[in-house]
Design a protein around this motif. Structure first.
Motif, PDB file in Angstrom:
ATOM      1  N   HIS A   1      32.941  29.144  27.963  1.00 46.26           N
ATOM      2  CA  HIS A   1      31.599  28.290  27.695  1.00 46.26           C
ATOM      3  C   HIS A   1      31.306  27.585  29.035  1.00 46.26           C
ATOM      4  O   HIS A   1      30.218  26.968  28.867  1.00 46.26           O
ATOM      5  N   PHE A   2      32.325  27.447  29.853  1.00 43.77           N
ATOM      6  CA  PHE A   2      32.008  26.826  30.979  1.00 43.77           C
ATOM      7  C   PHE A   2      31.067  27.796  32.038  1.00 43.77           C
ATOM      8  O   PHE A   2      31.573  28.977  32.269  1.00 43.77           O
ATOM      9  N   ALA A   3      30.226  27.082  32.691  1.00 40.70           N
ATOM     10  CA  ALA A   3      29.680  27.931  33.640  1.00 40.70           C
ATOM     11  C   ALA A   3      30.217  28.290  35.118  1.00 40.70           C
ATOM     12  O   ALA A   3      29.810  29.083  35.943  1.00 40.70           O
ATOM     13  N   ILE A   4      31.366  27.621  35.132  1.00 41.44           N
ATOM     14  CA  ILE A   4      32.194  27.925  36.323  1.00 41.44           C
ATOM     15  C   ILE A   4      33.342  28.810  36.323  1.00 41.44           C
ATOM     16  O   ILE A   4      33.770  29.126  35.248  1.00 41.44           O
ATOM     17  N   ASN A   5      34.064  29.402  37.146  1.00 40.74           N
ATOM     18  CA  ASN A   5      35.194  30.345  37.101  1.00 40.74           C
ATOM     19  C   ASN A   5      36.461  29.498  37.597  1.00 40.74           C
ATOM     20  O   ASN A   5      36.329  28.396  38.230  1.00 40.74           O
ATOM     21  N   ALA A   6      37.569  30.166  37.085  1.00 43.35           N
ATOM     22  CA  ALA A   6      38.784  29.900  37.598  1.00 43.35           C
ATOM     23  C   ALA A   6      39.186  29.964  38.982  1.00 43.35           C
ATOM     24  O   ALA A   6      39.116  31.367  39.324  1.00 43.35           O
ATOM     25  N   PRO A   7      39.515  29.237  40.037  1.00 44.77           N
ATOM     26  CA  PRO A   7      39.347  29.545  41.300  1.00 44.77           C
ATOM     27  C   PRO A   7      40.525  30.604  41.569  1.00 44.77           C
ATOM     28  O   PRO A   7      40.135  31.462  42.340  1.00 44.77           O
ATOM     29  N   LEU A   8      41.710  30.449  41.227  1.00 46.27           N
ATOM     30  CA  LEU A   8      42.768  31.125  41.506  1.00 46.27           C
ATOM     31  C   LEU A   8      42.684  32.610  40.942  1.00 46.27           C
ATOM     32  O   LEU A   8      42.751  33.706  41.600  1.00 46.27           O
ATOM     33  N   ASP A   9      41.739  32.862  39.835  1.00 45.73           N
ATOM     34  CA  ASP A   9      41.668  34.117  39.325  1.00 45.73           C
ATOM     35  C   ASP A   9      40.734  34.808  40.079  1.00 45.73           C
ATOM     36  O   ASP A   9      40.697  36.012  40.224  1.00 45.73           O
ATOM     37  N   GLN A  10      39.564  33.880  40.776  1.00 45.79           N
ATOM     38  CA  GLN A  10      38.671  34.572  41.475  1.00 45.79           C
ATOM     39  C   GLN A  10      39.364  35.142  42.772  1.00 45.79           C
ATOM     40  O   GLN A  10      38.970  36.206  43.188  1.00 45.79           O
ATOM     41  N   LEU A  11      40.232  34.391  43.274  1.00 42.31           N
ATOM     42  CA  LEU A  11      40.913  34.719  44.532  1.00 42.31           C
ATOM     43  C   LEU A  11      41.694  36.053  44.157  1.00 42.31           C
ATOM     44  O   LEU A  11      41.656  37.031  45.025  1.00 42.31           O
ATOM     45  N   LYS A  12      42.529  36.265  42.993  1.00 41.62           N
ATOM     46  CA  LYS A  12      43.286  37.314  42.837  1.00 41.62           C
ATOM     47  C   LYS A  12      42.372  38.638  42.674  1.00 41.62           C
ATOM     48  O   LYS A  12      42.860  39.481  42.891  1.00 41.62           O
ATOM     49  N   TYR A  13      41.330  38.441  41.635  1.00 42.24           N
ATOM     50  CA  TYR A  13      40.853  39.575  41.269  1.00 42.24           C
ATOM     51  C   TYR A  13      39.443  39.911  42.089  1.00 42.24           C
ATOM     52  O   TYR A  13      39.153  40.874  42.030  1.00 42.24           O
ATOM     53  N   PHE A  14      38.871  38.909  42.711  1.00 46.28           N
ATOM     54  CA  PHE A  14      37.651  39.296  43.194  1.00 46.28           C
ATOM     55  C   PHE A  14      37.643  38.910  44.752  1.00 46.28           C
ATOM     56  O   PHE A  14      36.657  39.194  45.533  1.00 46.28           O
ATOM     57  N   GLY A  15      38.691  38.486  45.188  1.00 47.30           N
ATOM     58  CA  GLY A  15      38.959  38.446  46.805  1.00 47.30           C
ATOM     59  C   GLY A  15      38.387  37.071  47.408  1.00 47.30           C
ATOM     60  O   GLY A  15      37.813  36.440  46.640  1.00 47.30           O
ATOM     61  N   LEU A  16      38.319  37.107  48.763  1.00 43.63           N
ATOM     62  CA  LEU A  16      38.301  35.738  49.485  1.00 43.63           C
ATOM     63  C   LEU A  16      36.704  35.648  49.632  1.00 43.63           C
ATOM     64  O   LEU A  16      36.470  34.169  49.580  1.00 43.63           O
ATOM     65  N   ASP A  17      36.005  36.205  49.513  1.00 43.05           N
ATOM     66  CA  ASP A  17      34.582  36.144  49.700  1.00 43.05           C
ATOM     67  C   ASP A  17      34.071  35.284  48.453  1.00 43.05           C
ATOM     68  O   ASP A  17      32.871  34.469  48.629  1.00 43.05           O
ATOM     69  N   THR A  18      34.531  35.469  47.452  1.00 43.63           N
ATOM     70  CA  THR A  18      33.877  34.872  46.039  1.00 43.63           C
ATOM     71  C   THR A  18      34.527  33.244  45.976  1.00 43.63           C
ATOM     72  O   THR A  18      33.865  32.476  45.345  1.00 43.63           O
ATOM     73  N   LEU A  19      35.136  33.008  47.048  1.00 41.96           N
ATOM     74  CA  LEU A  19      35.505  31.317  46.899  1.00 41.96           C
ATOM     75  C   LEU A  19      34.489  30.521  47.589  1.00 41.96           C
ATOM     76  O   LEU A  19      34.629  29.296  47.543  1.00 41.96           O
ATOM     77  N   GLU A  20      33.303  31.126  47.968  1.00 44.52           N
ATOM     78  CA  GLU A  20      32.228  30.486  48.664  1.00 44.52           C
ATOM     79  C   GLU A  20      31.587  29.421  47.504  1.00 44.52           C
ATOM     80  O   GLU A  20      30.958  28.510  47.679  1.00 44.52           O
ATOM     81  N   GLN A  21      31.828  29.964  46.230  1.00 40.48           N
ATOM     82  CA  GLN A  21      31.179  29.179  45.200  1.00 40.48           C
ATOM     83  C   GLN A  21      31.937  27.829  44.849  1.00 40.48           C
ATOM     84  O   GLN A  21      31.561  26.955  44.205  1.00 40.48           O
ATOM     85  N   PHE A  22      33.127  27.567  45.339  1.00 39.38           N
ATOM     86  CA  PHE A  22      34.011  26.374  45.260  1.00 39.38           C
ATOM     87  C   PHE A  22      33.737  25.375  46.145  1.00 39.38           C
ATOM     88  O   PHE A  22      34.045  25.725  47.514  1.00 39.38           O
ATOM     89  N   ASP A  23      33.416  24.080  45.967  1.00 35.21           N
ATOM     90  CA  ASP A  23      33.309  23.034  46.913  1.00 35.21           C
ATOM     91  C   ASP A  23      34.846  22.271  46.383  1.00 35.21           C
ATOM     92  O   ASP A  23      34.990  21.991  45.706  1.00 35.21           O
ATOM     93  N   ASN A  24      35.442  22.261  47.875  1.00 27.95           N
ATOM     94  CA  ASN A  24      36.710  21.257  47.862  1.00 27.95           C
ATOM     95  C   ASN A  24      36.529  19.985  47.012  1.00 27.95           C
ATOM     96  O   ASN A  24      37.579  19.739  46.541  1.00 27.95           O
ATOM     97  N   MET A  25      35.681  19.409  47.343  1.00 23.53           N
ATOM     98  CA  MET A  25      35.615  18.021  46.806  1.00 23.53           C
ATOM     99  C   MET A  25      35.377  18.200  45.104  1.00 23.53           C
ATOM    100  O   MET A  25      35.944  17.273  44.407  1.00 23.53           O
ATOM    101  N   ASP A  26      34.852  19.008  44.672  1.00 23.52           N
ATOM    102  CA  ASP A  26      34.724  19.343  43.138  1.00 23.52           C
ATOM    103  C   ASP A  26      36.216  19.630  42.578  1.00 23.52           C
ATOM    104  O   ASP A  26      36.655  19.107  41.786  1.00 23.52           O
ATOM    105  N   LEU A  27      36.797  20.435  43.629  1.00 21.96           N
ATOM    106  CA  LEU A  27      38.190  20.872  43.081  1.00 21.96           C
ATOM    107  C   LEU A  27      38.857  19.524  43.156  1.00 21.96           C
ATOM    108  O   LEU A  27      39.725  19.404  42.147  1.00 21.96           O
TER     109      LEU A  27
END
Lengths: 323, 381
Positions: free
Chosen positions: A158-184
């Motif tokens: 129900h959250f509109a964001i994704n789990a960062p590590l799962d994105q990296l694992k399953y969708f690759g490095l390009d998807t990480l642009e959605q994450f901001d370091n400050m938010d993390l």
């Protein structure tokens, strides 16, 4: 030989306390140690409540209560003193909860809390005798038995964001642009409910190091291990591997460094073994994240390092006057 | 309010005060061979007991009186206030040799450090433990006697170098010694660490170490020819001369120290001393302090399992593993304890001081050492 009965010589009006030396002691006790550790979890817990709402608190409460109740039952069964008032069971139950997604099914949270005590500690002799960090044993058990119930994205859909590590694992490095370091850093990410609150965990961890309840060696070596290994991969090919900052700010790296890896019983003693332990665990984190099948390598990395503890403890300096 | 600290520095020292003679002396007979019988009339300075060991000091009566109670543990002397005393022995005229050593032993000195040659003689001039200022008090007030003792010690040991270890920043010195400064922080005052600081070696064979307290006693024996029957103790901020056998209750009365049930009374230092079980316990040789620790000041020792936190290992100056040693001693695996370098331990007590679960680690280590010593003796016999 029966020791002779020593009678008081004459003055028995004043009955003194006797004890072996030293007669001055530091005022360290297990109770105090655990109180400080619990206090150190508070910032992350508050941030988790802010991020995930009430489910975060109910998960922590369920796991903590299950752990304490299990500990009482088991101590009774073993006819040992019920000493749950030293907070160790509560603390380890909460550590387990911190690894779970907020709102994980209650039956699994309860099971995990109980398993933390049963499989993590009691079968090895109770608090202080566990060869592997107890909450991680329960985490691994649940992760392998009920993968869906433990899945972060599934539980927090129900959250509109994704789990960062799962994105990296399953969708690759390009998807990480959605994450901001400050938010993390501020904990606006999906993950273990407490473990993902990087700022709160760091505040608590630094508090423990500053109050000397956790020695700096393991956390520092662990973070160095993660950073250096991640940097090596990143320098090999920044197009394929994530940068070290991302690794430090996601998953349970901070939580592992300050709370899981320095677990008293399962970590080595002595400075050199502790540094080696931290480095090995930190390196394993990135290796599992890069080559393993699990998105977050921290729990398994620390468990592997825990298994090496008896070996690492053999690395010791030459004793005073020894050959 | 009790202040826990590691500092070995002493504040501004006044002179040594006397504790008046008590009406009764209680002399501990533990590890001693009694040489007199109950009911015997004793002159001041008369030999009471000897040690079973080769170098140990004999024990003499501090005052004239009558031996009224003798049991396994104690000898009680009712003091009669008489002037009767043994004749002094002319130590000054004796040349170095077996006879001199034997005489010193009988006069109440331990001769382990004096009985053979060594290249280096180290004089430990540091206060032995936090809260005790006896060593610096003696260096300040009794320099001549100490130097007389040093001369006698040098004639026996024939050292190539003589060093005096003192606290960094202090100005104490002795004629004919090279001064070495040591940071005045416990456990740096322990012989093993002082020798390491002076010679750079750990447990070297060619070095003997002797404390200024022992040198002072040696000097007194040399000057007076009388046995040693008193010790200097730090009580509170001041140093007192106390006769051997003076009951703790007497000292407390004299100085107005209030001891309640449940308190702990420690003879000698807070790290290595012994808690007495009764206020009648008498002061003995080697007690350099008296500490009263009110009930509830510290969490009590517990029979708990080790949780492997590593605090003892991280604080151990001998770089050994007190956690493993205490476990082996607990389960009577003394040979394993030996393999884990039990004999590197010089018993500073920091492991138990820092223990999170409050295990009596130092006690376990001492127990293991003692058991090994006993079984070693049994094998030899």
């Amino acid at each position: 030989m029966t020791p002779p009965v020593i009678k008081a010589m004459s003055d028995i009006a004043v009955r003194l306390t006797v004890s072996p030396a030293p007669h001055w002691r530091s005022k360290r006790t297990v109770e105090k140690m655990m109180q400080y550790h619990l206090l150190a979890l508070v910032p992350a817990l508050l941030m988790a409540f802010n991020m995930f709402g009430l489910p975060a608190l109910s998960t922590v409460g369920t796991a903590g209560a299950a752990a304490v109740i299990t500990e009482v039952l088991l101590l009774k069964l073993q006819e040992r003193d019920v000493n749950v008032d030293n907070y160790t069971a509560l603390y380890e139950g909460i550590l387990f909860a911190f690894l779970l997604p907020a709102g994980a099914p209650w039956w699994m949270v309860g099971c995990g809390g109980a398993l933390t005590i049963v499989l993590g500690r009691t079968v090895f002799g109770g608090f202080g005798s566990n060869p592997i960090c107890a909450p991680l044993v329960a985490w691994a058990f649940c992760r392998l038995s009920w993968p869906a119930a433990m899945d972060i994205d599934l539980n927090l859909a129900h959250f509109a964001i994704n789990a960062p590590l799962d994105q990296l694992k399953y969708f690759g490095l390009d998807t990480l642009e959605q994450f901001d370091n400050m938010d993390l850093f501020l904990g606006k990410q999906l993950g273990g409910l407490g473990a993902s609150q990087i700022l709160g965990i760091m505040a608590g961890g630094i508090f423990l190091v500053a109050t000397k309840w956790v020695r700096i060696f393991i956390p520092a070596a662990f973070l160095v291990g993660v950073t250096v290994t991640a940097s090596i991969f990143w320098m090999i090919d920044p197009e394929v591997y994530a940068n070290p900052i991302f690794h430090l700010l996601t998953g349970s790296v901070m939580f592992g460094a300050f709370f899981l890896a320095p677990d008293v019983a399962s970590s080595p003693v002595g400075i050199i073994p502790q540094v080696l332990f931290g480095l090995i665990a930190g390196t394993m984190v990135i290796i599992i994240r890069v080559y393993g099948i699990y998105p977050d390598g921290v729990p398994f990395a620390i468990m592997v390092a825990n298994l090496l503890t008896p070996l690492l403890d053999r690395v010791r300096p030459k004793p005073f006057g020894g050959k | 309010m009790l202040r826990i600290h590691y500092s070995l520095e002493s504040e501004a020292l006044e002179s040594i005060s006397e504790i008046t003679a008590p009406a009764e002396l209680n002399i501990s007979m533990r590890n001693k061979i009694l040489k007199i019988k109950k009911g015997k009339k004793l002159a001041a300075g008369e030999l009471l007991a000897e040690r079973p060991s080769k170098y140990g000091a004999a024990c003499s009566a501090a005052l004239s009186g009558k031996a009224t109670k003798v049991n396994y543990h104690h000898l009680t002397i009712k003091v009669d206030g008489g002037e009767e005393s043994v004749e002094p022995i002319d130590v000054k005229s004796m040349g170095p040799g077996k006879e001199l050593l034997r005489t010193l032993q009988e006069l109440g000195l331990n001769i382990a450090a004096l009985s053979s040659h060594a290249d280096n003689l180290v004089i430990n001039g540091l206060n032995p433990e936090p809260g005790i200022s006896v060593a610096e008090q003696l260096l300040k007030d009794e320099k001549e006697t100490i130097e007389a003792g040093l001369k006698l010690a040098e004639s026996l040991v024939n050292p190539v170098h003589t060093y005096l270890a003192v606290a960094a920043g202090s100005s104490y010195g002795l004629v004919g010694t090279e001064r070495v400064f040591v940071k005045p922080k416990y456990p740096n005052s322990l012989d093993a660490l002082v020798v390491k600081k002076v010679t750079g070696k750990e447990f070297p064979d060619d070095t003997k170490v002797i404390s200024v307290m022992d040198l002072y006693n040696l000097g007194r024996v040399y000057e007076t020819g009388m046995p040693i029957t008193d010790t200097i103790m730090t009580i509170g901020e001041k140093n007192y001369r106390v006769l051997f056998g003076t009951p703790v209750a007497h000292i407390c009365n004299e100085l107005g120290i209030d001891v309640k049930s449940g308190d702990k009374v420690v003879l000698d230092g807070p790290f290595r001393g012994e808690a007495v079980y009764s206020l009648d316990e008498g002061v003995k040789k080697g007690d350099y302090g008296l500490f009263v620790i009110p009930e509830g000041t510290f969490p009590s020792i517990e029979d708990a399992t080790c949780i492997n936190c590593g605090e003892c290992v991280l604080s151990c100056p001998a770089r050994i593993q007190p956690n493993m040693l205490s476990r082996y001693a607990e389960y009577e695996m003394f040979e394993m304890a030996e393999k884990y370098h039990l004999h590197s331990c010089f018993e500073c007590g920091l492991c138990s001081f820092n223990c999170t679960v409050r295990r009596p680690i130092l006690q376990y280590i001492r127990f293991a050492k003692d058991q090994l010593r006993t079984s070693g003796q049994a094998e030899k016999a």
